[in-house]
Design an enzyme around this catalytic site. Structure first.
Site, mmCIF file in Angstrom:
data_model
loop_
_atom_site.group_PDB
_atom_site.id
_atom_site.type_symbol
_atom_site.label_atom_id
_atom_site.label_comp_id
_atom_site.label_asym_id
_atom_site.label_seq_id
_atom_site.Cartn_x
_atom_site.Cartn_y
_atom_site.Cartn_z
ATOM 1 N N GLY A 130 0.710 -1.099 0.141
ATOM 2 C CA GLY A 130 -0.139 -0.038 0.126
ATOM 3 C C GLY A 130 0.821 1.294 0.255
ATOM 4 O O GLY A 130 0.345 2.402 -0.438
ATOM 5 N N ASP A 161 -1.705 -5.267 -5.595
ATOM 6 C CA ASP A 161 -2.861 -4.525 -5.989
ATOM 7 C C ASP A 161 -2.422 -3.196 -5.809
ATOM 8 O O ASP A 161 -1.245 -2.952 -6.394
ATOM 9 C CB ASP A 161 -3.984 -4.986 -5.056
ATOM 10 C CG ASP A 161 -3.767 -4.598 -3.641
ATOM 11 O OD1 ASP A 161 -2.529 -4.625 -3.005
ATOM 12 O OD2 ASP A 161 -4.699 -4.549 -2.993
#
Length: 395
Positions: A130, A161
């Site tokens: 992140g 992601d």
């Protein structure tokens, strides 16, 4: 100092302009990105975007160890345990916490990617998962001699992601796929080489840089401010006499391309894991990369590869939309929770992946990661492209 997980303040600059400064402030957790931090950052960036006196934004972190070591996995783990034990365990949309967390995190990442004003991200220390999601979209990204970047999601049963499908696909050669499969760490030099950062500066030069930014003659012309910041950063790099040598990833560029050039994932993994001993011996960086792949989640490897294949020609907004579905499927399944349990909760370092090998993965097992959960007009991130179009017109 405030106990808020993100601190905001402004610095006065020339011409009555200001610099907005956002500081990740959860040093004990290596500034791991929580849902509250996502909310605070997104809201303040919007405020500063609308404030004509704000010339640019500085995104930094408290402490010397990490800019941001990833997402807040503890709360995600708790939500997965609760979801798996509920009567909604077969519903991909049954985990409301996970849906909200990933939607808001991806929305923030996209907001940074498409922000009109310059954002200077100071990526000192650990930048993972992140944290790379925050840094990747900033207009001006600085790494230092202590920066260590990685997308290590294969170790916890997730996938790269936060837009990883986008930026890994845009790295030279097959480096993006290799990093996704191995979770390998890269240094500042390699971060610039693979386009995760724009330039390297000594961490000790940060105060001097901020002073230069405050003295700069900013204007209300956004493009001019982007150019001014770019000029100042390169001047700072020149005056610091930064000498950058090829990092471990760049040094092995040809080898990695050769290993990862096969048409199918099984052959690629076999190529990496069965490297000749004469190549691997005494190469600690490569040994760690191979070990991470061997211990990593087979489904994560398959999903990272499948997403990069499907995402080659998709827009950034489309990437975030398909990653949201894939992330929700991970929270519903076994491996993501098991990976967090083994590495973070129980810390036994012995995750039991299901299936335990790539060969055991059935074609139907992968379908849920690309399921159509919403009609196009109902997708939670349906408005991302519209946001980008509006911002471009406003600029």
């Amino acid at each position: 100092m405030s106990d808020s997980p993100v601190l905001f303040h402004t610095l006065p600059a020339a011409n009555g302009m200001q610099l907005g400064v956002a500081t990740l402030n959860s040093e004990k957790t290596l500034n791991a990105l929580s849902k509250e931090m996502v909310h605070l950052l997104g809201r303040q960036l919007q405020v500063w975007d609308e404030d004509e006196s704000i010339a640019m934004v500085v995104l930094q972190a408290a402490g010397e160890k990490a800019f941001c070591a990833g997402g807040d996995l503890q709360n995600l783990y708790a939500s997965m345990r609760e979801h798996h034990a509920s009567d909604k365990k077969d519903d991909l949309l049954g985990n409301a916490y996970a849906l909200d967390f990933f939607e808001q995190e991806y929305r923030l990442d996209y907001q940074i990617h498409t922000y009109r004003k310059p954002i200077l991200c100071w990526g000192h220390g650990i930048v993972m998962g992140g944290g790379i999601g925050l840094m990747a979209g900033a207009s001006h990204r600085v790494v230092t001699e202590k920066s260590r970047l990685a997308m290590p999601e294969i170790a916890i049963g997730l996938f790269p992601d936060v837009g990883g499908t986008w930026f890994l696909n845009r790295m030279p050669g097959k480096l993006g796929l290799f990093l996704a499969l191995t979770g390998a760490n890269i240094n500042a030099s390699d971060a610039v080489f693979v386009k995760l950062a724009d330039l390297q500066l000594p961490h000790e030069s940060k105060a001097e840089l901020l002073a230069r930014l405050q003295a700069c003659e900013w204007s209300k012309q956004l493009e001019n401010n982007h150019l001014r910041l770019n000029h100042i950063l390169h001047e700072q790099q020149h005056s610091a006499n930064v000498v950058s040598t090829a990092g471990p990833l760049r040094q092995r560029f040809d080898l990695i391309n050769q290993l990862c050039s096969a048409a199918d994932l099984s052959t690629i993994i076999s190529n990496i894991c069965q490297l000749d001993a004469s190549v691997v011996n005494e190469d600690i960086w490569l040994q760690k990369a191979i070990a991470s792949l061997q211990k990593g989640c087979p489904t994560s490897a398959w999903l990272a590869h499948a997403l990069q294949e499907r995402g080659k020609h998709l827009s950034l907004a489309e990437i975030f939309r398909i990653e949201l579905v894939a992330a929700l499927a991970c929270t519903q399944g076994h491996d993501f929770a098991e990976g967090i349990r083994a590495l973070i909760v129980d810390k036994d370092q012995k995750p039991q992946w299901l299936p335990g090998s790539l060969d055991a993965l059935q074609p139907q097992d992968g379908e849920r990661y690309f399921a159509r959960l919403w009609a196009v007009e109902q997708h939670p991130l349906r408005d991302l492209s519209a946001i980008e179009s509006l911002q471009k017109r406003a600029a």
